[in-house]
Design a protein around this motif. Structure first.
Motif, PDB file in Angstrom:
ATOM      1  N   PHE A 194       0.835  -1.180   0.089  1.00 24.07           N
ATOM      2  CA  PHE A 194       0.117  -0.049  -0.130  1.00 24.07           C
ATOM      3  C   PHE A 194       0.848   1.249   0.025  1.00 24.07           C
ATOM      4  O   PHE A 194       0.732   2.287  -0.706  1.00 24.07           O
ATOM      5  CB  PHE A 194      -0.865   0.290   1.235  1.00 24.07           C
ATOM      6  CG  PHE A 194      -1.894  -1.050   1.264  1.00 24.07           C
ATOM      7  CD1 PHE A 194      -3.142  -1.128   0.621  1.00 24.07           C
ATOM      8  CD2 PHE A 194      -1.800  -2.286   1.923  1.00 24.07           C
ATOM      9  CE1 PHE A 194      -4.094  -1.999   0.438  1.00 24.07           C
ATOM     10  CE2 PHE A 194      -2.479  -3.188   1.925  1.00 24.07           C
ATOM     11  CZ  PHE A 194      -3.742  -3.198   1.403  1.00 24.07           C
ATOM     12  N   SER A 195       2.056   1.311   0.747  1.00 29.47           N
ATOM     13  CA  SER A 195       2.758   2.315   0.742  1.00 29.47           C
ATOM     14  C   SER A 195       3.568   2.475  -0.435  1.00 29.47           C
ATOM     15  O   SER A 195       3.928   3.828  -0.768  1.00 29.47           O
ATOM     16  CB  SER A 195       3.852   2.232   2.098  1.00 29.47           C
ATOM     17  OG  SER A 195       2.874   2.230   3.488  1.00 29.47           O
TER      18      SER A 195
ATOM     19  N   VAL B 225       2.255  13.329   6.064  1.00 30.65           N
ATOM     20  CA  VAL B 225       2.320  14.505   5.196  1.00 30.65           C
ATOM     21  C   VAL B 225       2.543  15.791   6.260  1.00 30.65           C
ATOM     22  O   VAL B 225       2.072  15.506   7.185  1.00 30.65           O
ATOM     23  CB  VAL B 225       0.812  14.861   4.155  1.00 30.65           C
ATOM     24  CG1 VAL B 225       0.973  13.839   3.324  1.00 30.65           C
ATOM     25  CG2 VAL B 225      -0.375  14.956   5.272  1.00 30.65           C
ATOM     26  N   TYR B 226       3.076  16.834   5.691  1.00 30.35           N
ATOM     27  CA  TYR B 226       3.087  18.081   6.537  1.00 30.35           C
ATOM     28  C   TYR B 226       2.415  19.250   6.294  1.00 30.35           C
ATOM     29  O   TYR B 226       2.314  20.337   6.988  1.00 30.35           O
ATOM     30  CB  TYR B 226       4.570  18.587   6.109  1.00 30.35           C
ATOM     31  CG  TYR B 226       5.862  17.397   6.630  1.00 30.35           C
ATOM     32  CD1 TYR B 226       6.358  17.544   7.936  1.00 30.35           C
ATOM     33  CD2 TYR B 226       6.012  16.529   5.927  1.00 30.35           C
ATOM     34  CE1 TYR B 226       7.410  16.784   8.351  1.00 30.35           C
ATOM     35  CE2 TYR B 226       7.080  15.748   6.468  1.00 30.35           C
ATOM     36  CZ  TYR B 226       7.593  15.562   7.660  1.00 30.35           C
ATOM     37  OH  TYR B 226       8.527  14.694   8.122  1.00 30.35           O
ATOM     38  N   HIS B 227       1.521  18.968   5.126  1.00 33.19           N
ATOM     39  CA  HIS B 227       0.667  20.342   5.164  1.00 33.19           C
ATOM     40  C   HIS B 227      -0.778  19.973   4.693  1.00 33.19           C
ATOM     41  O   HIS B 227      -0.931  18.763   4.198  1.00 33.19           O
ATOM     42  CB  HIS B 227       1.129  20.944   3.469  1.00 33.19           C
ATOM     43  CG  HIS B 227       2.514  21.298   3.750  1.00 33.19           C
ATOM     44  ND1 HIS B 227       3.282  22.385   4.201  1.00 33.19           N
ATOM     45  CD2 HIS B 227       3.672  20.761   2.883  1.00 33.19           C
ATOM     46  CE1 HIS B 227       4.587  22.360   4.275  1.00 33.19           C
ATOM     47  NE2 HIS B 227       4.792  21.264   3.506  1.00 33.19           N
TER      48      HIS B 227
ATOM     49  N   GLY C 132       7.882   8.824   4.540  1.00 31.77           N
ATOM     50  CA  GLY C 132       7.758  10.607   4.234  1.00 31.77           C
ATOM     51  C   GLY C 132       8.019  10.708   2.516  1.00 31.77           C
ATOM     52  O   GLY C 132       8.449   9.479   1.913  1.00 31.77           O
ATOM     53  N   SER C 133       8.056  11.752   2.078  1.00 40.52           N
ATOM     54  CA  SER C 133       8.300  11.820   0.566  1.00 40.52           C
ATOM     55  C   SER C 133       9.877  11.812   0.228  1.00 40.52           C
ATOM     56  O   SER C 133      10.050  11.572  -1.033  1.00 40.52           O
ATOM     57  CB  SER C 133       7.896  13.356   0.203  1.00 40.52           C
ATOM     58  OG  SER C 133       8.723  14.366   0.870  1.00 40.52           O
TER      59      SER C 133
ATOM     60  N   ASN D 222      19.750  14.553   6.335  1.00 38.64           N
ATOM     61  CA  ASN D 222      19.157  16.005   5.754  1.00 38.64           C
ATOM     62  C   ASN D 222      17.542  16.063   6.063  1.00 38.64           C
ATOM     63  O   ASN D 222      17.232  17.104   6.293  1.00 38.64           O
ATOM     64  CB  ASN D 222      19.617  16.470   4.505  1.00 38.64           C
ATOM     65  CG  ASN D 222      20.811  16.779   4.273  1.00 38.64           C
ATOM     66  OD1 ASN D 222      21.694  17.024   5.307  1.00 38.64           O
ATOM     67  ND2 ASN D 222      21.415  16.648   3.007  1.00 38.64           N
ATOM     68  N   TRP D 223      17.066  14.758   6.117  1.00 34.14           N
ATOM     69  CA  TRP D 223      15.483  14.797   6.182  1.00 34.14           C
ATOM     70  C   TRP D 223      15.155  14.170   7.486  1.00 34.14           C
ATOM     71  O   TRP D 223      13.746  14.280   7.732  1.00 34.14           O
ATOM     72  CB  TRP D 223      14.765  14.483   4.967  1.00 34.14           C
ATOM     73  CG  TRP D 223      15.095  12.895   4.646  1.00 34.14           C
ATOM     74  CD1 TRP D 223      15.935  12.396   3.708  1.00 34.14           C
ATOM     75  CD2 TRP D 223      14.374  11.793   5.179  1.00 34.14           C
ATOM     76  NE1 TRP D 223      15.786  11.136   3.881  1.00 34.14           N
ATOM     77  CE2 TRP D 223      14.613  10.715   4.639  1.00 34.14           C
ATOM     78  CE3 TRP D 223      13.166  11.879   6.262  1.00 34.14           C
ATOM     79  CZ2 TRP D 223      14.176   9.365   5.148  1.00 34.14           C
ATOM     80  CZ3 TRP D 223      12.547  10.533   6.588  1.00 34.14           C
ATOM     81  CH2 TRP D 223      13.308   9.285   6.110  1.00 34.14           C
ATOM     82  N   ASN D 224      15.485  13.080   7.896  1.00 27.08           N
ATOM     83  CA  ASN D 224      15.188  12.136   8.809  1.00 27.08           C
ATOM     84  C   ASN D 224      14.701  12.971   9.970  1.00 27.08           C
ATOM     85  O   ASN D 224      13.888  12.599  10.889  1.00 27.08           O
ATOM     86  CB  ASN D 224      15.741  10.869   8.916  1.00 27.08           C
ATOM     87  CG  ASN D 224      17.069  11.152   9.700  1.00 27.08           C
ATOM     88  OD1 ASN D 224      17.442  12.171  10.240  1.00 27.08           O
ATOM     89  ND2 ASN D 224      17.949  10.106   9.119  1.00 27.08           N
TER      90      ASN D 224
END
Length: 376
Positions: free
Chosen positions: A51-52, A98-100, A249-250, A287-289
């Motif tokens: 699904f992911s 999601v962040y937005h 995440g993205s 940089n993102w985690n």
């Protein structure tokens, strides 16, 4: 009727195919140019997450992945029973974050079509999200929760598959160097290793991952399979259970393991067959985690590694009989889903060898599909 099956490739797909063939009563010889589980298989994060990984819709690839997920409860137990070994298999569920607020509509669209294929996914936010995953950043606005998704500890799973094969009578030959596929007139299959040793069998299953592209000339097919280097890192968590679910995440994912580690991946690049770890590749993860879990900004990975993922030109595996060669089956090019697809691929490959109709549709994955496009 029992057959002698040659399996080329000792990754998770080759080992699974050999295991399935042996437990159906076939004689099996597995041929590996290096060592078993040495590339994508042992380096994988072990996510069982159709699904992911498939957000666009229920295409044939999603259905193949879903069928394999549903095989896993019985399959993983069979591997444990046959090997005498154990490995982590966790029904953790997953969160796609999601962040937005603007992304909520996309989550709703995914949930709408995915609810037909298992436990209904749920959009969680606010207190419900924090209850599921307390350490998640407050910057995360919402998540799509999939209770059906699982993960497995890939290195131990691959070791157990190899042990199950050996205990089941599979002859495993490693460090053979580059192998060549032969096509004799009597339609039996044979393989020649780098030292000139010939191995002959009734049929052959090609499971050599990123190296399948080298077989274009002997097989007479266009096989656009390329190695994609995936770099991953892992953290030691002071408190196991800090992260409870697989979280996507993205820009990547994190997967908590029962041994108290947190796997973070994956940074991908094209580097041929180079499996070295680079600062730039791991830097992409760092940089993102921490945007996902702020506590990661204070930690350094204790382990960094890379593996080669066999990607095809269209992103789908090569799975099926080769045209005009009824004794040859291809099962390669699984990209980042080799662990997930190992049981369904193994069962389909041996069904084809036994001239049975597989329980899943394979038309979309025909090995000759790129050759058909080339002559149009």
């Amino acid at each position: 009727m029992s057959k002698h099956i040659l399996v080329v490739g000792g990754g998770v797909i080759g080992l699974s195919t050999a295991f399935e063939a042996a437990r159906r009563g076939h004689r099996v010889t597995l041929l590996e140019q290096g060592r078993c589980g040495g590339q994508a298989s042992g380096a994988a994060a072990g996510m069982l997450a159709p699904f992911s990984e498939n957000g666009e819709g229920p295409d044939d690839f999603f259905l193949l992945c879903l069928a394999s997920l549903r095989l896993y409860p019985d399959w993983q137990q069979a591997v444990k029973d046959a090997s005498g070994l154990t490995f982590e298999y966790s029904n953790s569920g997953s969160l796609n974050v999601v962040y937005h607020d603007s992304d909520l509509l996309a989550l709703a669209g995914r949930a709408a079509w995915q609810q037909r294929f298992g436990s209904p996914p749920e959009i969680v936010q606010g207190a419900a999200l924090r209850a599921l995953e307390p350490a998640l950043s407050t910057a995360v606005r919402a998540a799509l929760y999939h209770p059906d998704e699982s993960h497995i500890y890939a290195p131990d799973y691959v070791r157990a598959l190899e042990a199950a094969c050996r205990r089941g009578g599979v002859r495993i030959l490693e460090r053979l160097g580059e192998v060549r596929i032969g096509m004799p007139e009597d339609e039996r299959a044979y393989v020649t290793d780098a030292q000139g040793q010939i191995y002959e069998g009734d049929c052959l299953v090609i499971c050599n991952g990123a190296w399948a592209g080298a077989l274009q000339e002997p097989l007479g097919l266009q096989l656009p399979v390329y190695p994609i280097r995936g770099q991953i890192c892992a953290y030691e968590l002071a408190e196991p259970g800090t992260v409870r679910h697989m979280v996507f995440g993205s820009q990547g994912y994190v997967v908590p393991k029962a041994n108290g580690t947190l796997v973070c991946g994956a940074s991908e690049d094209v580097a041929g067959f180079d499996t070295s770890v680079t600062e730039r590749g791991i830097g992409r993860l760092l940089n993102w985690n921490h945007r996902l879990y702020p506590f990661l900004e204070q930690l350094q990975p204790y382990h960094r590694w890379a593996g080669l993922r066999p990607a095809t030109q269209d992103g789908y595996p090569l799975l099926g009989k080769l045209p005009g060669r009824r004794q040859l089956v291809m099962a390669a090019g699984h990209y980042r889903n080799g662990i997930l697809l190992s049981p369904v691929t193994a069962q389909a490959a041996i069904d084809l060898i036994e001239e049975r109709t597989p329980r899943v549709s394979l038309g979309r994955f025909a090995p000759e599909r790129f050759s058909r496009l080339a002559v149009r």
